[in-house]
Design an enzyme around this catalytic site. Structure first.
Site, short mmCIF file in Angstrom:
data_model
loop_
_atom_site.label_atom_id
_atom_site.label_comp_id
_atom_site.label_asym_id
_atom_site.label_seq_id
_atom_site.Cartn_x
_atom_site.Cartn_y
_atom_site.Cartn_z
CE LYS A 56 -4.06 -1.90 2.45
NZ LYS A 56 -5.04 -1.50 3.57
CD GLU A 57 2.07 3.88 -4.78
OE1 GLU A 57 3.19 3.23 -4.82
OE2 GLU A 57 1.79 4.12 -5.54
CE LYS A 115 0.34 10.46 -8.21
NZ LYS A 115 -0.66 9.64 -9.41
#
Length: 159
Positions: free
Chosen positions: A70-71, A83
């Site tokens: 998960k990021e 980004k």
């Protein structure tokens, strides 16, 4: 121990066009569509694509290590086309990295091409420094190449 890796990839698409895709959740859709067998499946856990958005990447079967990561998007800067996402669970966190931060910056090369600067910053306990060799910009380089090629073909088909 801290480390930094960086790699530039030239893409034959204008920076503004590339940034429109890279800054949004359209990038996650393209990963599913174009790189599902390489990168895996991307699910939006929380958010609308802005800062704070959490994505879950489920790696393809047979990928070594944890089966997912998960990021969280920590920076989206439209002015400098940057980004940044930090791994918050699974992936590099599960193998021992304290911090694993990925950055993509879209730089204008000329009117028809861009440079995608992929970089990784990481922190890992000195006792685990042999794991530092696992840090890589390669997935982001592949992403830049494949999405760039896709967008170039799309732009050429509308001319």
């Amino acid at each position: 121990m801290r480390g930094h890796l960086s790699q530039d990839t030239v893409v034959e698409v204008p920076a503004a066009v590339l940034w429109d895709v890279f800054r949004s959740l359209q990038l996650a859709k393209l990963v599913d569509e174009l790189l599902g067998d390489v990168v895996g499946k991307v699910e939006v856990v929380q958010g609308d694509g802005g800062v704070g958005t959490i994505l879950k990447i489920i790696f393809p079967p047979g990928t070594p290590g944890p089966g997912y990561m998960k990021e969280r998007f920590t920076i989206i800067d439209d002015e400098i086309r940057l980004k940044e996402a930090e791994t918050i669970e699974g992936g590099f966190k599960d193998v021992g990295f304290d911090v694993y931060r990925m950055r993509l910056q879209i730089l204008e090369k000329d009117a028809e091409s861009s440079i995608v600067r992929s970089s990784v910053d990481y922190e890992i306990d000195d006792k685990l420094q042999e794991l530092a060799s696992q840090a890589t910009t390669k997935p982001m380089e592949i992403l830049a190449e494949v999405v760039g090629k896709y967008l170039k073909e799309k732009l050429n088909s509308t001319k």
